[in-house]
Design an enzyme around this catalytic site. Structure first.
Site, mmCIF file in Angstrom:
data_model
loop_
_atom_site.group_PDB
_atom_site.id
_atom_site.type_symbol
_atom_site.label_atom_id
_atom_site.label_comp_id
_atom_site.label_asym_id
_atom_site.label_seq_id
_atom_site.Cartn_x
_atom_site.Cartn_y
_atom_site.Cartn_z
ATOM 1 N N LYS A 48 -7.023 -4.929 -3.135
ATOM 2 C CA LYS A 48 -7.812 -5.458 -2.014
ATOM 3 C C LYS A 48 -8.752 -4.379 -1.469
ATOM 4 O O LYS A 48 -8.511 -3.185 -1.660
ATOM 5 C CB LYS A 48 -6.884 -5.971 -0.909
ATOM 6 C CG LYS A 48 -5.933 -4.919 -0.397
ATOM 7 C CD LYS A 48 -4.898 -5.510 0.525
ATOM 8 C CE LYS A 48 -3.984 -4.437 1.043
ATOM 9 N NZ LYS A 48 -4.679 -3.355 1.768
ATOM 10 N N HIS A 59 -10.510 6.953 1.608
ATOM 11 C CA HIS A 59 -9.125 6.828 1.116
ATOM 12 C C HIS A 59 -9.064 5.783 0.015
ATOM 13 O O HIS A 59 -9.909 4.886 -0.056
ATOM 14 C CB HIS A 59 -8.180 6.433 2.262
ATOM 15 C CG HIS A 59 -8.475 5.069 2.821
ATOM 16 N ND1 HIS A 59 -9.469 4.845 3.741
ATOM 17 C CD2 HIS A 59 -7.936 3.859 2.560
ATOM 18 C CE1 HIS A 59 -9.528 3.565 4.032
ATOM 19 N NE2 HIS A 59 -8.615 2.923 3.318
ATOM 20 N N CYS A 93 -2.142 -2.912 7.512
ATOM 21 C CA CYS A 93 -1.997 -3.821 6.378
ATOM 22 C C CYS A 93 -0.690 -4.616 6.401
ATOM 23 O O CYS A 93 -0.665 -5.780 5.991
ATOM 24 C CB CYS A 93 -2.177 -3.055 5.075
ATOM 25 S SG CYS A 93 -3.893 -2.512 4.893
ATOM 26 N N ASP A 144 0.785 -1.249 0.000
ATOM 27 C CA ASP A 144 0.000 0.000 0.000
ATOM 28 C C ASP A 144 0.813 1.293 0.000
ATOM 29 O O ASP A 144 0.495 2.230 0.748
ATOM 30 C CB ASP A 144 -0.963 0.018 1.213
ATOM 31 C CG ASP A 144 -2.037 -1.062 1.126
ATOM 32 O OD1 ASP A 144 -2.015 -1.854 0.177
ATOM 33 O OD2 ASP A 144 -2.896 -1.107 2.021
#
Ligand code: VGL
Ligand code: ZN
Length: 203
Positions: free
Chosen positions: A106, A81, A151, A8
């Site tokens: 995801k 976001h 994450c 990410d």
């Protein structure tokens, strides 16, 4: 084969983004150096519909960082976001994209959030990553990126459960730190058996 998993590293998680991780962009130069010494690079991309259930804006009367109970458990509510197609969902512009062989998206199902790169937050819905790694004979994953306590943590924990040797590059991750979540994340990852390494050792 040694594989780098970049979690990410997107504009919304960097300073100026809607869910900025403090100093989130400072790890980009280190990760660009690491990319050069890895054979395989995999990236993950948080990729939410605009009305995603993890957004506080989808729940009347709720504010960002409140928590709610969802059928699969407790869910933190976030500022909007990484909305699909937005600039915030793009990767940091300085991150070298050339060696990335696969991007796992995801969080694209409205009703389920997904911190981990292996399973969504119901802990059942697979992203397909295990199958991809096994098919390619990948056994060792070196994890970098954002955010350490969400994450990154869930990817590391699930990766260990899935039978992979999981490494975390301690100077190439940054955390959000919500009510002590960063310290807890390190504790949970270490208890589960993550290998802690550093860019200095790898470069
Ligand atoms: C993340 C919160 C919400 C992360 C993603 O990348 O750690 N955190 N969505
Ligand atoms: Zn998200």
């Amino acid at each position: 084969m040694k594989t780098l998993l970049i979690v990410d590293l997107q504009n919304d998680f960097c300073p100026g983004g809607t869910l900025a991780v403090p100093e989130g962009d400072e790890i980009v130069p280190t990760i660009n150096k690491l990319i050069n010494v890895f054979d395989i690079v995999i990236q993950t991309q948080d990729w939410h519909p605009a009305d995603h259930s993890s957004f506080a804006s989808s729940h009347e009367g709720k504010d960002p960082y409140d928590t709610i109970a969802i059928d699969y458990g407790e869910q933190v509510l976030w500022p909007d976001h990484c909305v699909q197609g937005s600039m915030g969902a793009e990767f940091h512009p300085d991150l070298n994209p050339l060696k990335t062989q696969v991007i796992i998206r995801k969080g694209f199902r409205k009703a389920i959030d997904s911190y981990s790169t292996f399973f969504e937050n119901d802990q059942k819905t697979s992203t397909g990553l295990t199958g991809y790694l096994k098919e390619r004979g990948i056994t060792d994953l070196y994890t970098v990126g954002l955010a350490t306590d969400f994450c990154v943590k869930w990817s590391v924990l699930d990766g260990i459960d899935e039978g992979f040797n999981m490494y975390i590059v301690e100077d190439a991750v940054k955390g959000i730190d919500l009510n002590g979540s960063l310290e807890l994340a390190w504790k949970e990852m270490k208890e589960k058996g993550v290998n802690v390494t550093s860019s200095q050792k790898l470069l």
